[in-house]
Scaffold this motif. Structure first.
Motif, PDB file in Angstrom:
ATOM      1  N   ILE A 144      48.436   7.600  -4.564  1.00  0.00           N
ATOM      2  CA  ILE A 144      47.608   6.980  -3.538  1.00  0.00           C
ATOM      3  C   ILE A 144      46.239   6.648  -4.108  1.00  0.00           C
ATOM      4  N   LYS A 145      45.742   5.488  -3.763  1.00  0.00           N
ATOM      5  CA  LYS A 145      44.374   5.106  -4.115  1.00  0.00           C
ATOM      6  C   LYS A 145      43.574   4.994  -2.819  1.00  0.00           C
ATOM      7  N   ILE A 146      42.397   5.570  -2.819  1.00  0.00           N
ATOM      8  CA  ILE A 146      41.563   5.626  -1.620  1.00  0.00           C
ATOM      9  C   ILE A 146      40.226   4.959  -1.907  1.00  0.00           C
ATOM     10  N   TRP A 147      39.878   3.991  -1.090  1.00  0.00           N
ATOM     11  CA  TRP A 147      38.539   3.405  -1.122  1.00  0.00           C
ATOM     12  C   TRP A 147      37.745   4.129  -0.035  1.00  0.00           C
ATOM     13  N   ASN A 167      33.728  10.339   7.867  1.00  0.00           N
ATOM     14  CA  ASN A 167      34.162  10.069   9.240  1.00  0.00           C
ATOM     15  C   ASN A 167      34.319   8.582   9.545  1.00  0.00           C
ATOM     16  N   ALA A 168      34.433   7.751   8.509  1.00  0.00           N
ATOM     17  CA  ALA A 168      34.671   6.325   8.728  1.00  0.00           C
ATOM     18  C   ALA A 168      36.094   6.113   9.261  1.00  0.00           C
ATOM     19  N   PRO A 169      36.325   5.057  10.040  1.00  0.00           N
ATOM     20  CA  PRO A 169      37.691   4.732  10.439  1.00  0.00           C
ATOM     21  C   PRO A 169      38.567   4.537   9.205  1.00  0.00           C
ATOM     22  N   VAL A 170      39.854   4.858   9.324  1.00  0.00           N
ATOM     23  CA  VAL A 170      40.775   4.810   8.194  1.00  0.00           C
ATOM     24  C   VAL A 170      41.829   3.733   8.418  1.00  0.00           C
ATOM     25  N   LEU A 171      42.054   2.909   7.401  1.00  0.00           N
ATOM     26  CA  LEU A 171      43.129   1.918   7.420  1.00  0.00           C
ATOM     27  C   LEU A 171      44.137   2.274   6.334  1.00  0.00           C
ATOM     28  N   PHE A 172      45.406   2.446   6.713  1.00  0.00           N
ATOM     29  CA  PHE A 172      46.500   2.638   5.771  1.00  0.00           C
ATOM     30  C   PHE A 172      47.159   1.287   5.513  1.00  0.00           C
ATOM     31  N   CYS A 173      47.386   0.945   4.236  1.00  0.00           N
ATOM     32  CA  CYS A 173      47.998  -0.331   3.878  1.00  0.00           C
ATOM     33  C   CYS A 173      49.355  -0.090   3.218  1.00  0.00           C
ATOM     34  N   LEU A 174      50.413  -0.613   3.821  1.00  0.00           N
ATOM     35  CA  LEU A 174      51.769  -0.429   3.311  1.00  0.00           C
ATOM     36  C   LEU A 174      52.289  -1.754   2.758  1.00  0.00           C
ATOM     37  N   PRO A 175      52.717  -1.765   1.493  1.00  0.00           N
ATOM     38  CA  PRO A 175      53.191  -3.010   0.886  1.00  0.00           C
ATOM     39  C   PRO A 175      54.582  -3.381   1.369  1.00  0.00           C
ATOM     40  N   GLY A 176      54.967  -4.635   1.125  1.00  0.00           N
ATOM     41  CA  GLY A 176      56.311  -5.093   1.446  1.00  0.00           C
ATOM     42  C   GLY A 176      57.336  -4.562   0.464  1.00  0.00           C
ATOM     43  N   TYR A 177      58.600  -4.890   0.723  1.00  0.00           N
ATOM     44  CA  TYR A 177      59.688  -4.326  -0.073  1.00  0.00           C
ATOM     45  C   TYR A 177      59.807  -4.984  -1.452  1.00  0.00           C
ATOM     46  N   VAL A 178      59.843  -6.317  -1.473  1.00  0.00           N
ATOM     47  CA  VAL A 178      60.153  -7.018  -2.719  1.00  0.00           C
ATOM     48  C   VAL A 178      58.911  -7.693  -3.280  1.00  0.00           C
ATOM     49  N   GLY A 179      58.601  -7.400  -4.532  1.00  0.00           N
ATOM     50  CA  GLY A 179      57.491  -8.082  -5.181  1.00  0.00           C
ATOM     51  C   GLY A 179      56.137  -7.496  -4.876  1.00  0.00           C
ATOM     52  N   GLY A 184      32.393  -0.351   6.040  1.00  0.00           N
ATOM     53  CA  GLY A 184      32.517   0.789   6.934  1.00  0.00           C
ATOM     54  C   GLY A 184      33.890   1.350   7.181  1.00  0.00           C
ATOM     55  N   TYR A 185      34.890   0.957   6.388  1.00  0.00           N
ATOM     56  CA  TYR A 185      36.244   1.469   6.584  1.00  0.00           C
ATOM     57  C   TYR A 185      36.749   2.158   5.314  1.00  0.00           C
ATOM     58  N   THR A 186      37.327   3.343   5.479  1.00  0.00           N
ATOM     59  CA  THR A 186      38.043   3.983   4.383  1.00  0.00           C
ATOM     60  C   THR A 186      39.450   3.396   4.340  1.00  0.00           C
ATOM     61  N   VAL A 187      39.895   2.978   3.162  1.00  0.00           N
ATOM     62  CA  VAL A 187      41.196   2.322   3.028  1.00  0.00           C
ATOM     63  C   VAL A 187      42.091   3.156   2.121  1.00  0.00           C
ATOM     64  N   VAL A 188      43.289   3.456   2.603  1.00  0.00           N
ATOM     65  CA  VAL A 188      44.262   4.278   1.890  1.00  0.00           C
ATOM     66  C   VAL A 188      45.444   3.397   1.515  1.00  0.00           C
ATOM     67  N   VAL A 189      45.702   3.258   0.211  1.00  0.00           N
ATOM     68  CA  VAL A 189      46.772   2.384  -0.273  1.00  0.00           C
ATOM     69  C   VAL A 189      47.756   3.220  -1.087  1.00  0.00           C
ATOM     70  N   PRO A 190      48.923   3.547  -0.522  1.00  0.00           N
ATOM     71  CA  PRO A 190      49.918   4.319  -1.279  1.00  0.00           C
ATOM     72  C   PRO A 190      50.881   3.410  -2.044  1.00  0.00           C
ATOM     73  N   ASP A 191      51.385   3.911  -3.159  1.00  0.00           N
ATOM     74  CA  ASP A 191      52.565   3.329  -3.783  1.00  0.00           C
ATOM     75  C   ASP A 191      53.761   4.032  -3.153  1.00  0.00           C
ATOM     76  N   VAL A 192      54.533   3.302  -2.359  1.00  0.00           N
ATOM     77  CA  VAL A 192      55.675   3.909  -1.687  1.00  0.00           C
ATOM     78  C   VAL A 192      56.656   4.423  -2.748  1.00  0.00           C
ATOM     79  N   ILE A 193      57.383   5.497  -2.421  1.00  0.00           N
ATOM     80  CA  ILE A 193      58.301   6.120  -3.384  1.00  0.00           C
ATOM     81  C   ILE A 193      59.189   5.067  -4.058  1.00  0.00           C
ATOM     82  N   GLY A 194      59.337   5.238  -5.371  1.00  0.00           N
ATOM     83  CA  GLY A 194      60.160   4.313  -6.133  1.00  0.00           C
ATOM     84  C   GLY A 194      59.428   3.090  -6.633  1.00  0.00           C
ATOM     85  N   ARG A 195      58.114   3.041  -6.387  1.00  0.00           N
ATOM     86  CA  ARG A 195      57.332   1.892  -6.832  1.00  0.00           C
ATOM     87  C   ARG A 195      55.988   2.342  -7.361  1.00  0.00           C
ATOM     88  N   GLY A 196      55.365   1.463  -8.125  1.00  0.00           N
ATOM     89  CA  GLY A 196      54.035   1.748  -8.654  1.00  0.00           C
ATOM     90  C   GLY A 196      54.021   2.997  -9.511  1.00  0.00           C
TER      91      GLY A 196
END
Length: 301
Positions: free
Chosen positions: A22-25, A30-42, A59-71
């Motif tokens: 996971i990469k976190i900006w 206590n900033a609002p949190v946005l989770f970003c989920l990538p698409g399946y292909v590409g 003003g937003y904390t952003v959480v970007v995971p590499d879903v299992i099996g990727r990244g």
């Protein structure tokens, strides 16, 4: 100025344990949190980097995971580990690691479908949801998209430069045109990894098999989205084959709080790489955050 943090979260499937990268900006505390989920292909997750940088500076904390099996997350090597149940377990591990309100989730294509499945399975309410190029009624992608993306996921190369150049050219042709800052060097640094002396796209071959088998599965989630009790944004590029205006208009009319942006630049899907796209997302988050504040203050009283 945002602080970028790399983190690993353990996930267990029976007796097997893996890691989600996971990469976190990180914005202010206590900033609002946005989770970003990538698409399946590409998609890996790195395409959200530019959006995350913009939002964290506003003003937003952003959480970007590499879903299992990727990244940079664990490759399990067997199809059974990528079941819908395990995907939901993975998402629960991610979302549970970042408590607080308000919280938002954004999913591109299949990432949006996974987010909806999660909300239904765990009965979790977010303060807002952004569906980026989600098929309300899925008929599958175009043959060119399917063929090109699966070829990208299956191919391997002798050098990093060859893999990066091929990957960038494919993404630019099918998803682009890509802006200059999303160049071959960025693709090589974020999308390409080395295994057994060869360089390939960071997708587990076992996951590619699942994608190939299920990419044309038909489903209709228009009613589920219309029933969501939080603000919802639907984002589509002008040339998206998921841009079914009759169904989109039906959801717009029947939804509690649905906003549609159906003319974003790009082919399929909008890659969230440009400032105008960033401002669209920020505008929706600002609106949804403001709506969430009275509820949050009442809960804390």
């Amino acid at each position: 100025m945002s602080n970028i943090i790399n983190r690993k979260i353990a996930v267990r499937f029976g007796t097997v344990v893996g890691e989600i990268s996971i990469k976190i900006w990180q914005a202010e505390e206590n900033a609002p949190v946005l989770f970003c989920l990538p698409g399946y292909v590409g998609h890996i997750g790195s395409e959200f980097s530019f959006l995350a940088s913009h939002l964290s500076e506003n003003g937003y904390t952003v959480v970007v995971p590499d879903v299992i099996g990727r990244g940079d997350s664990t490759f399990f090597g067997e199809k059974e580990y990528y079941s819908p149940k395990n995907t939901l377990i993975s998402l629960h591990a991610i979302f549970s690691a970042f408590p607080g309100r308000p919280r938002f989730v954004m999913g591109t294509s299949w990432g949006g479908v996974m987010a909806l499945m999660y909300m239904q399975a765990f009965r979790e309410n977010f303060s807002g949801v952004i569906f980026n190029d989600i098929p309300l009624i899925n008929y599958g992608p175009s043959e060119d998209f399917k063929t090109s993306m699966l070829e990208l996921c299956k191919s391997d190369f002798e050098t990093l430069e060859e893999a990066a150049s091929f990957g960038h050219a494919t993404l630019d042709r099918v998803l682009g045109p890509l802006p200059r800052h999303f160049d071959a060097e960025f693709v090589g640094a974020n999308y390409v990894g080395e295994r057994d002396g060869r360089f390939r796209f960071k997708v587990d071959p076992a996951l590619v098999e699942i994608i190939e088998e299920h990419i044309f599965n038909r489903f209709d989630i228009s009613g589920d989205i219309a029933e969501l009790r939080c603000p919802v944004a639907l984002l589509y590029g002008t040339n998206s084959w998921h841009r079914d205006m009759a169904v989109i208009e039906l959801v717009r009319r029947n939804g509690r709080d649905v906003t549609v942006f159906d003319n974003l630049a790009g082919t399929h899907p909008p890659q969230m790489l440009t400032r105008d796209q960033h401002m669209v997302v920020q505008g929706f988050l600002d609106y949804a955050t403001k709506k969430a504040q009275p509820w949050r203050q009442g809960a804390e009283a």
